[in-house]
Design an enzyme around this catalytic site. Structure first.
Site, PDB file in Angstrom:
ATOM      1  N   GLY A  12       0.780  -1.229   0.000  1.00  0.00           N
ATOM      2  CA  GLY A  12       0.000   0.000   0.000  1.00  0.00           C
ATOM      3  C   GLY A  12       0.811   1.277   0.000  1.00  0.00           C
ATOM      4  O   GLY A  12       0.230   2.367   0.072  1.00  0.00           O
ATOM      5  N   TYR A  13       2.130   1.202  -0.091  1.00  0.00           N
ATOM      6  CA  TYR A  13       2.970   2.392  -0.023  1.00  0.00           C
ATOM      7  C   TYR A  13       3.323   2.920  -1.420  1.00  0.00           C
ATOM      8  O   TYR A  13       4.495   3.122  -1.756  1.00  0.00           O
ATOM      9  CB  TYR A  13       4.265   2.095   0.730  1.00  0.00           C
ATOM     10  N   GLY A  14       2.336   3.129  -2.245  1.00  0.00           N
ATOM     11  CA  GLY A  14       2.588   3.735  -3.547  1.00  0.00           C
ATOM     12  C   GLY A  14       3.603   2.949  -4.359  1.00  0.00           C
ATOM     13  O   GLY A  14       3.447   1.751  -4.593  1.00  0.00           O
ATOM     14  N   SER A  36       6.641   2.323  -3.471  1.00  0.00           N
ATOM     15  CA  SER A  36       7.743   1.950  -2.591  1.00  0.00           C
ATOM     16  C   SER A  36       8.376   0.615  -2.967  1.00  0.00           C
ATOM     17  O   SER A  36       9.616   0.500  -3.024  1.00  0.00           O
ATOM     18  CB  SER A  36       7.245   1.908  -1.141  1.00  0.00           C
ATOM     19  N   LYS A  85       4.618  -5.691   3.586  1.00  0.00           N
ATOM     20  CA  LYS A  85       3.386  -5.839   4.343  1.00  0.00           C
ATOM     21  C   LYS A  85       2.206  -5.925   3.375  1.00  0.00           C
ATOM     22  O   LYS A  85       2.136  -5.165   2.407  1.00  0.00           O
ATOM     23  CB  LYS A  85       3.206  -4.664   5.313  1.00  0.00           C
TER      24      LYS A  85
END
Length: 378
Positions: free
Chosen positions: A50-52, A54, A78
Site C-alpha cells: 500500500g505504499y505507492g 515503494s 506488508k
C-alpha cells in the site's frame, strides 16, 4: 549502529529500520535514501503493497546495487489482511516481482485492526493459511503482523501463535501497549515500533515547553532512549523522506544502555509538569470509560488534551484529532463534539472526571479549522 535479536526469527536487526513509505518523491531520492541508510549500518528495510511506488523503488535500488550483499539485508513487506487465500498468494507473488526478490525475510499482515480482520485471515483457505504455505515454499521466511488496533485485539492476535513478530504503537507519550510489549517477551516475539518520531508526538519539531523539559536531550532523543533502553524492543522505524532526515538517528543507534540518572531526571520533570498543568482534570488512561454509546474514543481524545495542555503539543494534537472520522479502522472513533451528555461513562471513571466537559474542551482546542474564504472578512 547496534543490532538486536528479532525474537524467535533469530534475525539480528539494526535497532533502527528504514521505513520507505515517505521516500517516494522520486526513484532517485528513494535510492539515495536507501543507500544512506545502509551506509549508516541499517540492515532492515521495510515497505508495503500500500505504499505507492515503494516496492518498485526498493526493487530497483536492490537490482541496481546498493553496495551491500542481499544476504546482509533483511527485507520486510506488508500485505493487507484478507480472508481470500488466493488473493494473498497473488499479492505475495506480486510483491516479490516488484522487489525483484526470490524471498522476503519477513512478511507482516498489515493492519490487523479489527476483530473481523483477525477472524477473517484465520478462516479456512484464508490469508493466514496462504502466508504459511508461502513460508513452506521458501517465498517468505518469517511471518508477523502490524496493527493499529486495541490492546485487547493485539493480545489476542499475539496469542494465536501464528506470528513471530509484531509492529505496533508504543512510545514515551503512549504507553497503553505495555502489556503487549511484556507478552512479546514471554512469547519470544520481535517488537517493531511504528513511527516513533511522527506518531510518537511529531518530535522532529517539538514545542518550546517540551524542548525545555527534555534538556539536555531533545524530545526525540529522549523518546529513542526510552524505547531502546528497553531490551524487549527490537527495532524502531525511521520514515526518512530523504538522506538528510536520517541524520537525526545518528547519536542514538549505539545507545542501548539503561537510562542514566540525567535521563530519569528528564522523565521526572515531564511527570511533574503533567501533574501541575493538568491538575484534577488529568486523564490517566485507564480506558474504563469505554465503550461509549456514541463511539467516541474517549481515552485517546483526552490523551491528546493531556499532551496539548501539559507540553504545548497542540500541533500534534490537532494532527491526530483530525484523523477521527477520517481514517476508518486505522484510527477509529468519533470526535468529542459527538458527546450527548448521556452520562454513561461518568460512574466508570475512577478519577470522577467530568468527561463530557473535557470532551467539549478538547474539541474546542483541537478541532479542524476551516480555511478562511477569500471573500470573508477577518
Amino acid at each position: 549502529m547496534q543490532y538486536r535479536r528479532f525474537g524467535s526469527t533469530e534475525l539480528r536487526l539494526s535497532v533502527f529500520s528504514l521505513g520507505t513509505m515517505r521516500c517516494l518523491s522520486s526513484e532517485e531520492m528513494a535510492i539515495a535514501t536507501i543507500r544512506k541508510a545502509l551506509e549508516m549500518g541499517i540492515n532492515h528495510l521495510e515497505t508495503a503493497r500500500g505504499y505507492g511506488n515503494s516496492e518498485q523503488y526498493l526493487g530497483r535500488a536492490l537490482q541496481g546495487g546498493v553496495g551491500c550483499p542481499r544476504e546482509q539485508m533483511h527485507i520486510t513487506s506488508k500485505l493487507p489482511p484478507t480472508a481470500d487465500g488466493r488473493q494473498m498468494r497473488r499479492w505475495i507473488d506480486e510483491s516479490l516481482a516488484r522487489l525483484g526478490l526470490e524471498y522476503l525475510d519477513t512478511l507482516a499482515i498489515h493492519g490487523i485492526n479489527t476483530p473481523e480482520q483477525l477472524a477473517g485471515i484465520q478462516e479456512e483457505n484464508g490469508g493466514l493459511e496462504a502466508a504459511q504455505q508461502a513460508q513452506k515454499l521458501g517465498k517468505i521466511r518469517h511471518l508477523g503482523f502490524s496493527t493499529h488496533g486495541s490492546l485487547e485485539l493485539i493480545l489476542e492476535a499475539m496469542q494465536t501463535g501464528a506470528f513471530e513478530f509484531v509492529n505496533l504503537h508504543y512510545y514515551l507519550f503512549f504507553q497503553r501497549h505495555q502489556r503487549a510489549i511484556a507478552l512479546a517477551k514471554t512469547l519470544d516475539m520481535g517488537v517493531f515500533i511504528i513511527s516513533p518520531a511522527d506518531k510518537g508526538g511529531q518530535l522532529h519539531q517539538p514545542p518550546e515547553r517540551l524542548r525545555r523539559l527534555c534538556e539536555p536531550l531533545s524530545p526525540l532523543g529522549l523518546n529513542y532512549r526510552f524505547l531502546l533502553s528497553d531490551p524487549r524492543v527490537s527495532t524502531l522505524s525511521v520514515g526518512a523522506a530523504n538522506p538528510g532526515e536520517l541524520e537525526a538517528i545518528g547519536p542514538w543507534g549505539d545507545r542501548l544502555d539503561p537510562l542514566t540518572p540525567q535521563e530519569h531526571d528528564c522523565l521526572a520533570r515531564l511527570d511533574q509538569e503533567w501533574t501541575e498543568q493538568l491538575g484534577p482534570d488529568a486523564c490517566h488512561q485507564c480506558y474504563d470509560c469505554l465503550p461509549c454509546p456514541e463511539n467516541i474514543q474517549i481515552p485517546e481524545v483526552l490523551r491528546l488534551r493531556n499532551l496539548a495542555i501539559a507540553y504545548e503539543m497542540e500541533s500534534f494534537g490537532q494532527y491526530r484529532y483530525r484523523m477521527f472520522e477520517n481514517a476508518g479502522h486505522w484510527f477509529p472513533g468519533r470526535r468529542g463534539n459527538r458527546c450527548t451528555d448521556c452520562g454513561d461513562c461518568l460512574p466508570r471513571c475512577p478519577k470522577q472526571l467530568d468527561i463530557p466537559r473535557l470532551l467539549r474542551d478538547t474539541h474546542g482546542r483541537l478541532r479542524p479549522r476551516e480555511g478562511r474564504r477569500l471573500w470573508q472578512e477577518d
